[in-house]
Design a protein around this motif. Structure first.
Motif, PDB file in Angstrom:
ATOM      1  N   ILE A  24       0.880  -1.162   0.000  1.00  0.00           N
ATOM      2  CA  ILE A  24       0.000   0.000   0.000  1.00  0.00           C
ATOM      3  C   ILE A  24       0.916   1.210   0.000  1.00  0.00           C
ATOM      4  O   ILE A  24       1.789   1.349   0.853  1.00  0.00           O
ATOM      5  CB  ILE A  24      -0.958  -0.036   1.196  1.00  0.00           C
ATOM      6  CG1 ILE A  24      -1.903  -1.231   0.997  1.00  0.00           C
ATOM      7  CG2 ILE A  24      -1.732   1.283   1.314  1.00  0.00           C
ATOM      8  CD1 ILE A  24      -2.889  -1.479   2.089  1.00  0.00           C
ATOM      9  N   ILE A  25       0.738   2.059  -1.003  1.00  0.00           N
ATOM     10  CA  ILE A  25       1.725   3.103  -1.267  1.00  0.00           C
ATOM     11  C   ILE A  25       1.376   4.483  -0.725  1.00  0.00           C
ATOM     12  O   ILE A  25       2.227   5.365  -0.740  1.00  0.00           O
ATOM     13  CB  ILE A  25       2.003   3.225  -2.777  1.00  0.00           C
ATOM     14  CG1 ILE A  25       0.726   3.596  -3.540  1.00  0.00           C
ATOM     15  CG2 ILE A  25       2.618   1.948  -3.313  1.00  0.00           C
ATOM     16  CD1 ILE A  25       0.961   3.992  -4.976  1.00  0.00           C
ATOM     17  N   ASN A  26       0.171   4.687  -0.252  1.00  0.00           N
ATOM     18  CA  ASN A  26      -0.181   6.041   0.164  1.00  0.00           C
ATOM     19  C   ASN A  26      -0.330   6.187   1.682  1.00  0.00           C
ATOM     20  O   ASN A  26      -1.177   6.921   2.169  1.00  0.00           O
ATOM     21  CB  ASN A  26      -1.425   6.545  -0.574  1.00  0.00           C
ATOM     22  CG  ASN A  26      -2.637   5.651  -0.410  1.00  0.00           C
ATOM     23  OD1 ASN A  26      -2.523   4.466  -0.127  1.00  0.00           O
ATOM     24  ND2 ASN A  26      -3.816   6.218  -0.603  1.00  0.00           N
ATOM     25  N   THR A  27       0.514   5.477   2.412  1.00  0.00           N
ATOM     26  CA  THR A  27       0.645   5.680   3.860  1.00  0.00           C
ATOM     27  C   THR A  27       2.120   5.570   4.213  1.00  0.00           C
ATOM     28  O   THR A  27       2.904   4.963   3.484  1.00  0.00           O
ATOM     29  CB  THR A  27      -0.116   4.614   4.694  1.00  0.00           C
ATOM     30  OG1 THR A  27       0.507   3.356   4.524  1.00  0.00           O
ATOM     31  CG2 THR A  27      -1.581   4.547   4.345  1.00  0.00           C
ATOM     32  N   ARG A  28       2.479   6.154   5.343  1.00  0.00           N
ATOM     33  CA  ARG A  28       3.840   5.964   5.855  1.00  0.00           C
ATOM     34  C   ARG A  28       3.950   4.620   6.555  1.00  0.00           C
ATOM     35  O   ARG A  28       5.027   4.064   6.665  1.00  0.00           O
ATOM     36  CB  ARG A  28       4.208   7.109   6.810  1.00  0.00           C
ATOM     37  CG  ARG A  28       4.427   8.430   6.102  1.00  0.00           C
ATOM     38  CD  ARG A  28       4.806   9.497   7.097  1.00  0.00           C
ATOM     39  NE  ARG A  28       3.757   9.653   8.093  1.00  0.00           N
ATOM     40  CZ  ARG A  28       2.957  10.693   8.206  1.00  0.00           C
ATOM     41  NH1 ARG A  28       3.102  11.708   7.406  1.00  0.00           N
ATOM     42  NH2 ARG A  28       2.038  10.737   9.130  1.00  0.00           N
ATOM     43  N   ASP A  29       2.803   4.101   7.030  1.00  0.00           N
ATOM     44  CA  ASP A  29       2.796   2.786   7.657  1.00  0.00           C
ATOM     45  C   ASP A  29       3.078   1.731   6.592  1.00  0.00           C
ATOM     46  O   ASP A  29       2.687   1.882   5.435  1.00  0.00           O
ATOM     47  CB  ASP A  29       1.437   2.507   8.313  1.00  0.00           C
ATOM     48  CG  ASP A  29       1.163   3.443   9.481  1.00  0.00           C
ATOM     49  OD1 ASP A  29       2.118   3.763  10.209  1.00  0.00           O
ATOM     50  OD2 ASP A  29       0.009   3.861   9.644  1.00  0.00           O
ATOM     51  N   VAL A  30       3.773   0.693   6.986  1.00  0.00           N
ATOM     52  CA  VAL A  30       4.100  -0.384   6.049  1.00  0.00           C
ATOM     53  C   VAL A  30       2.968  -1.404   6.065  1.00  0.00           C
ATOM     54  O   VAL A  30       2.702  -2.034   7.087  1.00  0.00           O
ATOM     55  CB  VAL A  30       5.445  -1.052   6.417  1.00  0.00           C
ATOM     56  CG1 VAL A  30       5.728  -2.210   5.472  1.00  0.00           C
ATOM     57  CG2 VAL A  30       6.571  -0.032   6.395  1.00  0.00           C
ATOM     58  N   ILE A  31       2.311  -1.544   4.932  1.00  0.00           N
ATOM     59  CA  ILE A  31       1.210  -2.492   4.794  1.00  0.00           C
ATOM     60  C   ILE A  31       1.471  -3.271   3.507  1.00  0.00           C
ATOM     61  O   ILE A  31       1.542  -2.685   2.429  1.00  0.00           O
ATOM     62  CB  ILE A  31      -0.152  -1.778   4.720  1.00  0.00           C
ATOM     63  CG1 ILE A  31      -0.341  -0.821   5.897  1.00  0.00           C
ATOM     64  CG2 ILE A  31      -1.282  -2.808   4.669  1.00  0.00           C
ATOM     65  CD1 ILE A  31      -1.541   0.096   5.768  1.00  0.00           C
ATOM     66  N   THR A  32       1.631  -4.584   3.647  1.00  0.00           N
ATOM     67  CA  THR A  32       1.929  -5.425   2.485  1.00  0.00           C
ATOM     68  C   THR A  32       0.887  -6.533   2.363  1.00  0.00           C
ATOM     69  O   THR A  32       0.117  -6.785   3.295  1.00  0.00           O
ATOM     70  CB  THR A  32       3.332  -6.056   2.604  1.00  0.00           C
ATOM     71  OG1 THR A  32       3.363  -6.911   3.744  1.00  0.00           O
ATOM     72  CG2 THR A  32       4.409  -4.987   2.725  1.00  0.00           C
ATOM     73  N   PHE A  33       0.907  -7.205   1.227  1.00  0.00           N
ATOM     74  CA  PHE A  33      -0.006  -8.320   0.986  1.00  0.00           C
ATOM     75  C   PHE A  33       0.580  -9.175  -0.127  1.00  0.00           C
ATOM     76  O   PHE A  33       1.456  -8.728  -0.872  1.00  0.00           O
ATOM     77  CB  PHE A  33      -1.410  -7.821   0.636  1.00  0.00           C
ATOM     78  CG  PHE A  33      -1.447  -6.779  -0.450  1.00  0.00           C
ATOM     79  CD1 PHE A  33      -1.716  -7.141  -1.762  1.00  0.00           C
ATOM     80  CD2 PHE A  33      -1.195  -5.446  -0.172  1.00  0.00           C
ATOM     81  CE1 PHE A  33      -1.736  -6.188  -2.769  1.00  0.00           C
ATOM     82  CE2 PHE A  33      -1.221  -4.483  -1.169  1.00  0.00           C
ATOM     83  CZ  PHE A  33      -1.498  -4.850  -2.472  1.00  0.00           C
ATOM     84  N   GLN A  34       0.119 -10.427  -0.214  1.00  0.00           N
ATOM     85  CA  GLN A  34       0.631 -11.303  -1.261  1.00  0.00           C
ATOM     86  C   GLN A  34      -0.397 -12.350  -1.639  1.00  0.00           C
ATOM     87  O   GLN A  34      -1.336 -12.608  -0.900  1.00  0.00           O
ATOM     88  CB  GLN A  34       1.928 -11.972  -0.831  1.00  0.00           C
ATOM     89  CG  GLN A  34       1.803 -12.883   0.367  1.00  0.00           C
ATOM     90  CD  GLN A  34       3.149 -13.441   0.800  1.00  0.00           C
ATOM     91  OE1 GLN A  34       4.190 -12.843   0.557  1.00  0.00           O
ATOM     92  NE2 GLN A  34       3.124 -14.593   1.431  1.00  0.00           N
ATOM     93  N   GLY A  35      -0.194 -12.942  -2.810  1.00  0.00           N
ATOM     94  CA  GLY A  35      -1.068 -13.996  -3.292  1.00  0.00           C
ATOM     95  C   GLY A  35      -0.480 -14.641  -4.524  1.00  0.00           C
ATOM     96  O   GLY A  35       0.486 -14.138  -5.101  1.00  0.00           O
ATOM     97  N   THR A  36      -1.074 -15.743  -4.955  1.00  0.00           N
ATOM     98  CA  THR A  36      -0.565 -16.460  -6.118  1.00  0.00           C
ATOM     99  C   THR A  36      -1.443 -16.285  -7.351  1.00  0.00           C
ATOM    100  O   THR A  36      -1.039 -16.651  -8.451  1.00  0.00           O
ATOM    101  CB  THR A  36      -0.412 -17.964  -5.815  1.00  0.00           C
ATOM    102  OG1 THR A  36      -1.677 -18.478  -5.395  1.00  0.00           O
ATOM    103  CG2 THR A  36       0.635 -18.205  -4.751  1.00  0.00           C
ATOM    104  N   THR A  37      -2.642 -15.731  -7.164  1.00  0.00           N
ATOM    105  CA  THR A  37      -3.549 -15.478  -8.293  1.00  0.00           C
ATOM    106  C   THR A  37      -4.088 -14.057  -8.178  1.00  0.00           C
ATOM    107  O   THR A  37      -3.978 -13.419  -7.127  1.00  0.00           O
ATOM    108  CB  THR A  37      -4.744 -16.444  -8.284  1.00  0.00           C
ATOM    109  OG1 THR A  37      -5.555 -16.164  -7.122  1.00  0.00           O
ATOM    110  CG2 THR A  37      -4.307 -17.909  -8.287  1.00  0.00           C
ATOM    111  N   ALA A  38      -4.692 -13.591  -9.250  1.00  0.00           N
ATOM    112  CA  ALA A  38      -5.293 -12.254  -9.231  1.00  0.00           C
ATOM    113  C   ALA A  38      -6.377 -12.178  -8.149  1.00  0.00           C
ATOM    114  O   ALA A  38      -6.450 -11.190  -7.402  1.00  0.00           O
ATOM    115  CB  ALA A  38      -5.869 -11.914 -10.601  1.00  0.00           C
TER     116      ALA A  38
END
Length: 110
Positions: A24-38
């Motif tokens: 997530i690019i519009n916060t200073r907080d680090v928020i990530t996510f992942q997956g193998t399909t759309a």
């Protein structure tokens, strides 16, 4: 780019791991996510936003708002003067002048 509740996510593919990774690019907080399909990456993105908002609520912390509509701008004193003079001639505020200039540049880029 993906959007959910005002939060913007970008996704990259890691060919070696065969995994999509997002931030997530519009916060200073680090928020990530992942997956193998759309479908997985879309769900993980929304789940990450929801988890972030839930964590903030639990901790009694105000979630960082993606865009408040405010940002600081630093100019050289000379440019500040030129902007003020031009805005005054146009009978608009410096804020309105800068906003118009940004809108014009964005429109020109499209």
């Amino acid at each position: 780019m993906m959007e959910y509740k005002g939060y913007l996510g970008t996704v990259e593919y890691d060919a070696e791991a065969k995994l999509f990774h997002g931030d997530i690019i519009n916060t200073r907080d680090v928020i990530t996510f992942q997956g193998t399909t759309a479908a997985e990456i879309e769900k993980a993105f929304k789940d990450s936003v929801e988890d972030y908002l839930a964590w903030c609520k639990e901790e009694g912390v105000e979630p960082e708002k993606p865009y408040s509509g405010k940002f600081n701008l630093r100019l050289s004193p000379e440019l500040h003067k030129e902007v003020a003079i031009k805005a005054r001639k146009l009978k608009i505020s410096i804020n309105s002048f800068v906003e118009k200039a940004i809108i014009d540049e964005i429109a020109a880029a499209h």
